[in-house]
Each structure stands twice: as C-alpha cells, then as structure tokens.
Design an enzyme around this catalytic site. Structure first.
Site, PDB file in Angstrom:
ATOM      1  N   HIS A 142      -1.295  11.804  -3.593  1.00 60.81           N
ATOM      2  CA  HIS A 142      -0.954  10.454  -4.062  1.00 60.81           C
ATOM      3  C   HIS A 142      -2.145   9.507  -4.063  1.00 60.81           C
ATOM      4  O   HIS A 142      -2.024   8.370  -4.507  1.00 60.81           O
ATOM      5  CB  HIS A 142       0.166   9.887  -3.174  1.00 60.81           C
ATOM      6  CG  HIS A 142      -0.328   9.642  -1.783  1.00 60.81           C
ATOM      7  ND1 HIS A 142      -0.575  10.672  -0.898  1.00 60.81           N
ATOM      8  CD2 HIS A 142      -0.673   8.507  -1.126  1.00 60.81           C
ATOM      9  CE1 HIS A 142      -1.040  10.164   0.230  1.00 60.81           C
ATOM     10  NE2 HIS A 142      -1.106   8.860   0.125  1.00 60.81           N
ATOM     11  N   ASP A 143      -3.270   9.921  -3.500  1.00 59.53           N
ATOM     12  CA  ASP A 143      -4.462   9.078  -3.462  1.00 59.53           C
ATOM     13  C   ASP A 143      -5.423   9.477  -4.576  1.00 59.53           C
ATOM     14  O   ASP A 143      -5.182  10.435  -5.308  1.00 59.53           O
ATOM     15  CB  ASP A 143      -5.169   9.225  -2.111  1.00 59.53           C
ATOM     16  CG  ASP A 143      -4.437   8.471  -1.013  1.00 59.53           C
ATOM     17  OD1 ASP A 143      -3.839   7.416  -1.314  1.00 59.53           O
ATOM     18  OD2 ASP A 143      -4.460   8.945   0.137  1.00 59.53           O
TER      19      ASP A 143
ATOM     20  N   ASP B 241       0.857  -1.196   0.000  1.00 56.91           N
ATOM     21  CA  ASP B 241       0.000   0.000   0.000  1.00 56.91           C
ATOM     22  C   ASP B 241       0.891   1.243   0.000  1.00 56.91           C
ATOM     23  O   ASP B 241       0.801   2.091   0.885  1.00 56.91           O
ATOM     24  CB  ASP B 241      -0.935  -0.006   1.216  1.00 56.91           C
ATOM     25  CG  ASP B 241      -1.840   1.223   1.243  1.00 56.91           C
ATOM     26  OD1 ASP B 241      -1.977   1.889   0.189  1.00 56.91           O
ATOM     27  OD2 ASP B 241      -2.405   1.536   2.317  1.00 56.91           O
TER      28      ASP B 241
ATOM     29  N   ASP C 284      -1.508   9.996   9.345  1.00 58.84           N
ATOM     30  CA  ASP C 284      -2.305   9.265   8.367  1.00 58.84           C
ATOM     31  C   ASP C 284      -3.559   8.659   9.011  1.00 58.84           C
ATOM     32  O   ASP C 284      -3.498   8.129  10.120  1.00 58.84           O
ATOM     33  CB  ASP C 284      -1.428   8.130   7.794  1.00 58.84           C
ATOM     34  CG  ASP C 284      -2.166   7.267   6.809  1.00 58.84           C
ATOM     35  OD1 ASP C 284      -2.530   7.800   5.755  1.00 58.84           O
ATOM     36  OD2 ASP C 284      -2.377   6.069   7.092  1.00 58.84           O
TER      37      ASP C 284
ATOM     38  N   ASP D 110      -5.437  -3.090  12.293  1.00 55.75           N
ATOM     39  CA  ASP D 110      -5.511  -1.862  13.101  1.00 55.75           C
ATOM     40  C   ASP D 110      -4.865  -2.078  14.466  1.00 55.75           C
ATOM     41  O   ASP D 110      -5.123  -3.107  15.120  1.00 55.75           O
ATOM     42  CB  ASP D 110      -6.976  -1.462  13.339  1.00 55.75           C
ATOM     43  CG  ASP D 110      -7.507  -0.572  12.236  1.00 55.75           C
ATOM     44  OD1 ASP D 110      -7.116  -0.771  11.076  1.00 55.75           O
ATOM     45  OD2 ASP D 110      -8.318   0.324  12.552  1.00 55.75           O
TER      46      ASP D 110
ATOM     47  N   GLU E  25      -4.755  13.928   8.684  1.00 60.54           N
ATOM     48  CA  GLU E  25      -5.415  13.483   7.463  1.00 60.54           C
ATOM     49  C   GLU E  25      -6.762  12.901   7.877  1.00 60.54           C
ATOM     50  O   GLU E  25      -6.846  11.762   8.328  1.00 60.54           O
ATOM     51  CB  GLU E  25      -4.602  12.403   6.735  1.00 60.54           C
ATOM     52  CG  GLU E  25      -5.196  12.103   5.375  1.00 60.54           C
ATOM     53  CD  GLU E  25      -5.388  10.624   5.032  1.00 60.54           C
ATOM     54  OE1 GLU E  25      -5.822  10.346   3.915  1.00 60.54           O
ATOM     55  OE2 GLU E  25      -5.131   9.745   5.882  1.00 60.54           O
TER      56      GLU E  25
HETATM   57  C1  BGC Z   1      -3.182   7.175   2.676  1.00 58.20           C
HETATM   58  C2  BGC Z   1      -3.401   6.102   1.654  1.00 58.20           C
HETATM   59  C3  BGC Z   1      -3.329   4.754   2.339  1.00 58.20           C
HETATM   60  C4  BGC Z   1      -4.292   4.689   3.537  1.00 58.20           C
HETATM   61  C5  BGC Z   1      -4.051   3.500   4.379  1.00 58.20           C
HETATM   62  C6  BGC Z   1      -4.320   6.962   3.620  1.00 58.20           C
HETATM   63  O1  BGC Z   1      -5.234   7.760   3.931  1.00 58.20           O
HETATM   64  O2  BGC Z   1      -3.161   8.463   2.142  1.00 58.20           O
HETATM   65  O3  BGC Z   1      -2.482   6.209   0.603  1.00 58.20           O
HETATM   66  O4  BGC Z   1      -3.670   3.766   1.418  1.00 58.20           O
HETATM   67  O5  BGC Z   1      -4.130   5.810   4.358  1.00 58.20           O
HETATM   68  O6  BGC Z   1      -2.866   3.655   5.078  1.00 58.20           O
END
Ligand code: BGC
Length: 567
Positions: A322-323, A73, A213, A183, A255
């Site tokens: 990047h997403d 990932d 994140d 998790d 995020e």
């Molecule tokens: C990151 C993704 C990632 C996900 C899981 C996010 O929000 O930006 O790229 O796949 O977290 O870690």
C-alpha cells in the site's frame, strides 16, 4: 451479537511455524468490498469475499489499520487502539471475520502502528492539556526543535522537521512521520504497559499476529540515528517473550525498511528472539532493477547476504504494497535509473519512491508479471500479494499521496466494479478507468472466465508453491551462471521441517530466471547436484539430468523461468 464457536481452532494452534509456509494477502478493508453501499469497504464485505481468497489459496490476511482514526494517513494515525473504525463495522464484525477465516484455515494478522498515534488520540490530548498528568510523558517533548539533527525525515515531500510545536503545551513534540502523528515515548514504563495491553487485547480477540509498523523508530538516542536503537531491540525481545509465553503460534512481523543486516537484526537470535518475521525490503527494489537492467548481480549480492536467519524466523517477501515502491535501500545510481524507467512522470514519485501498482510498473507485460511472481513465490520466506495484483489492477496517479494504488478492488464489469452499490460519486476513491486498466476489462469476474488469465496463472503458482514446502522452509543457495541476465538458485531443505507437512515433499528445487529481453542459452554450475535428474514442477516433464561435470546448459525464452525439482 454473541458467538459460541471458538475463534481459534485447535488445528490452527498446532502448527506454530505456519507463517513460514503461508501465502499472505494484504487487503485494504476500505477498498475491498462495501457491504452497505456507503462507498467504503467494510468487514462484512471482506467476510463475503473469504471464499474467493480461499479459492486463490491464501493462508493469511494482513489488514492495514482498521482502528478509529481521522484517516489522514490511511489509518496509520490511530486515535483508539481498542476499537474498529465505525465505517468498517464493529468489534463483533471483527470477531466474525476471525472466526470465519479460521474456519477456512486462514489466519488474520493486523497492522499495529506502535511508534506513534494520531494527534487526536486521547493520550495526546491529555498530554497536551496536562503536562504533569498521567499521560504527560507519553510522547517525546522538548523546549526546542534542535535535538537529534541527524535523524532523517522520512516523509520528505511533506515534512521539513521531525519536530512540531504544540500551541497548548507550548513545547515541541517529536514525530518520525506526519506532524499529526506524534511519536510515543518508549522511555516511559507507562507506555510499555499501555502497548502490552493493546497487544493482549487483540490477541485475546483471536488475531494470529501483528505487522509491527515502523518498528525501527521506537527509541531515539543522542548517539544513534533513531533506527534500530539497542533499546528498541530490547523492547521487542520483551514483547516476544510475552507473546510466545501467553499466545504461542501468534506472530510478530517487522516492518523495517533498512539494509539487509539491519533488517535481519529484527529477528534477534535463537536464544533471544525478536520478531518471527520481517519484510525483505532490500530484495524488493532489486527485482525491479533486474527487470529493466537485465542484470542480476545486485539481486545475487542481496540474496547471498540475507539468507541467514535464526531457526524458526522467516522473511516476508513482496513486490508491492500500500506504500510507495521504496527506493531507500538502493544506491543513488540505481535509484536514478529506476526513476527513469518506472517514474518518468513526476506524478509517479513520492518521498524516496514510486507510487504505482505492479501491473502499470511492468507496463502490463504478461511475461514480466509472470517472471516477477515466479520469483516472489520461490524466494525464501512467505510471499505477500497486494490485493488486486493477482488480476493486474492498475493505479491512478492523479489521486493524492499513496491513494494512487489504493483504489477499489475490481470484481466485475458492473457499476463501481462490483465493489459497491453506492452512487459512483460517493466512493471513497474512484475506480480505475484508464485506457489499459479500466475495470470493465480488468476484473475478477472476467478473469475467472478466461482459463489463461493472470488470475488463474497466479492461483496455479500459489498452489504449486504450497505443494512444495521446501519453497517456504528451505534454504537458498545461489548457483553461478554464465549469463549476467540469469538468476539461478537452489531451494533446499535443511532437515525435517519443524511441523511435518501433510504433503509429499521435494528436497530441492532449482529455480532459474531469465531477465534478458531475448531468449538465451545459459550454463549453470551445479557441481553438488551432478548426475541428478530434473523434473519441471508445473507439468512434470523430465529435463536433461545434471551432467557428471555439474555444468548444465539450458535454453530460456525471453523473461521466462523454470522451477525444476532435483530428484
Ligand atoms: C506504513 C505507512 C504509514 C507509515 C506511518 C508505514 O511504514 O506502511 O503507510 O504512512 O508507516 O505510520
């Protein structure tokens, strides 16, 4: 390798609110510059490009995860929080990066996925093998997969449940993302301790902060939906206390892909702060919606709702990252319209979003690229540029998942776009060779050679923005306009900035954007500013002053904008 120079310069430490004025750049180390010809970008490669980033006016870099990882990932599946993936270099290379960035007055924030680890992480392996051992409760285990049915599945294209069965432990474990990303269990004090250790480890190495994140998902509860649970906020308050006390000036960036009020909750309050910054997820899709619908009402609503943040906190605004371009924060009608406009080929869609880069989304239309950037650089908060968007790089929708927009940076028209000297077949992802965005046309070198290129244009906007700190620090007041296609707002200082900038400041800037695909005349209601002269901040030309009745009429070309200093 030893270093004698300090990796945190005293000058940098003085400005504790640097992040409110900074221009950020998201750089995928893997795809930026390959120094050793193995086909994969690395830290020495990035160090070699710091002069370019400094020239562009970048103040801070955000590095998506660079830890050891099975890479299923994009590195967000961490298998060791205290190292650097071997293909990127060593911890000494990382120290060198921080030192060399700081010498250029640039800061480094790193991504920290704290919600989950890779299933290859030693903690998970120990938890599987020894349920009663020290890591037995590091993850969220259950005898069945029925708990929390209301928690939504985020990676809806690949996962059918948030639970996966572990053959070894003979129990289910919970995962918000891929099933190979269990998790962490934040109900365990040992997890808190381990996470604090990780945070300290990187702060001691000199990083200027973290992108936290997937931060809403730390805790689950029977009553809630597992997003922004009260205990998650409590954990962030504790973490913030530690960071501010022991590492002042370092930032926590949330995020949280959530609705405006819920994102704003991640700032906490003045008395009990949480994150210093949060990405503005609600505003982003509405910019793209306005570009095609030629209507700005949704944008106005969301801007009116999100501007109140505690003192010292700041938004991170972005167009792409990047997403996928997430459509989670729009209603179904808007979502379907956006799929129709921007993802007419099924390959362009993923989960609840669109896996394309900025320039292809905007059909490489220069006026739209300029309009979108002008808005990005004038919204409250720090703008984040995604690597390659400054040259209008393309994407490759035939690659899997979000790799479509993670291809190598296009530096030159030479082999592998100057990214790597490897055999082209060895590159971790191929360079873009599409009809419109082929690296031989779209690259840094050729845009440096054209004074009117997108690259020079973006750089100019970056510098103009930085010359006007009010664009970073000021508040935003939406200005009513006579056209549904015109967005106007005033960015205005609320008082002296916390750390006085060393440049002359403008108190207020009127920003006007025409989202219509035709020229128009528009009347703005600027009562508060009646009689004030207006000056274009780019060229210094005087515009007609705001009339005494406050009703200012302007003409705007197709998809054009003004930034006018209110004198
Ligand atoms: C990151 C993704 C990632 C996900 C899981 C996010 O929000 O930006 O790229 O796949 O977290 O870690």
């Amino acid at each position: 390798m030893t270093f004698t120079a300090p990796i945190t310069l005293p000058g940098l430490a003085l400005d504790v609110q640097w992040y409110r004025r900074a221009v950020f750049y998201e750089v995928l180390v893997r795809s930026f510059a390959d120094s050793n010809g193995d086909g994969i970008g690395d830290l020495p490669g990035l160090i070699g490009k710091l002069d370019y980033l400094q020239w562009l006016g970048i103040d801070a870099l955000w590095l998506p995860p660079i830890f050891p990882s099975p890479g299923r990932d994009g590195g967000y599946d961490v298998s060791d929080y205290a190292g650097i993936a071997a293909e990127y270099g060593t911890l000494d290379d990382f120290r060198d990066l921080v030192r060399q960035a700081h010498q250029r007055n640039m800061r480094i924030i790193i991504d920290l996925p704290l919600n989950h680890t890779s299933d290859q992480h030693a903690w998970f392996q120990a938890a599987r093998a020894e349920p009663d051992g020290p890591f037995g409760d590091f993850y969220v285990w259950s005898d069945d997969d029925e708990r929390w049915p209301d928690i939504r599945i985020i990676f809806s294209d690949t996962e059918t449940s948030n639970w996966a069965f572990d053959e070894k432990r003979r129990q289910y474990y919970f995962h918000r993302f891929f099933s190979h990303q269990p998790d962490l269990n934040y109900n365990s004090p040992a997890v808190h301790h381990a996470v604090h250790e990780v945070v300290r480890f990187w702060l001691d190495l000199g990083v200027d902060g973290f992108r936290l994140d997937a931060i809403p998902y730390l805790y689950e509860s029977d009553e809630g939906n597992g997003e922004g649970e009260p205990q998650t906020h409590e954990f962030l308050r504790q973490l913030r206390r530690m960071v501010d006390r022991d590492y002042p000036g370092r930032v926590m960036l949330a995020e949280a892909n959530q609705w405006p009020r819920e994102v704003a909750a991640f700032f906490g309050s003045e008395e009990e702060p949480e994150c210093h910054m949060a990405f503005d997820f609600p505003v982003m899709p509405r910019i793209f919606y306005a570009l095609r619908s030629q209507r700005v009402d949704d944008l106005v609503d969301v801007l009116s709702e999100t501007t109140d943040v505690p003192p010292g906190a700041g938004w991170g605004v972005f167009l792409r990252n990047h997403d996928e371009l997430s459509l989670e924060m729009v209603n179904e009608e808007v979502r379907q319209a956006m799929y129709g406009w921007y993802a007419y080929d099924d390959r362009m869609r993923i989960n609840v979003g669109i896996r394309r880069r900025l320039a292809p989304l905007l059909d490489n239309a220069r006026a739209e690229l300029e309009l979108a950037h002008a808005l990005l650089f004038s919204l409250p908060g720090a703008p984040f540029v995604y690597y390659g968007d400054e040259i209008g790089m393309g994407d490759n929708i035939w690659l899997d998942d979000r790799d479509s927009s993670r291809t190598p940076m296009q530096w030159t028209p030479d082999r592998n776009a100057g990214f790597s000297t490897a055999d082209p077949g060895k590159l971790h992802l191929p360079v873009v060779q599409s009809l419109v965005f082929d690296y031989r046309n779209v690259n840094v070198e050729s845009q440096l050679a054209q004074s009117r290129s997108l690259l020079h244009w973006v750089r100019n906007v970056v510098y103009v923005r930085k010359a006007h700190p009010v664009l970073g620090l000021g508040g935003l007041a939406v200005v009513p306009t006579s056209s549904p296609s015109v967005l106007a707002f005033v960015r205005q200082s609320a008082g002296p900035p916390a750390a006085a900038p060393a440049v002359e400041t403008t108190d207020a800037i009127l920003c006007v954007f025409n989202f219509a695909q035709n020229p128009l005349a528009v009347t703005l209601s600027l009562g508060e500013w009646a009689g004030r002269p207006l000056v274009d901040v780019f060229g210094g030309a005087a515009f007609p002053a705001v009339p005494d009745d406050g009703r200012l009429t302007l003409t705007l070309g197709t998809q054009t904008f003004y930034w006018l200093a209110v004198r």
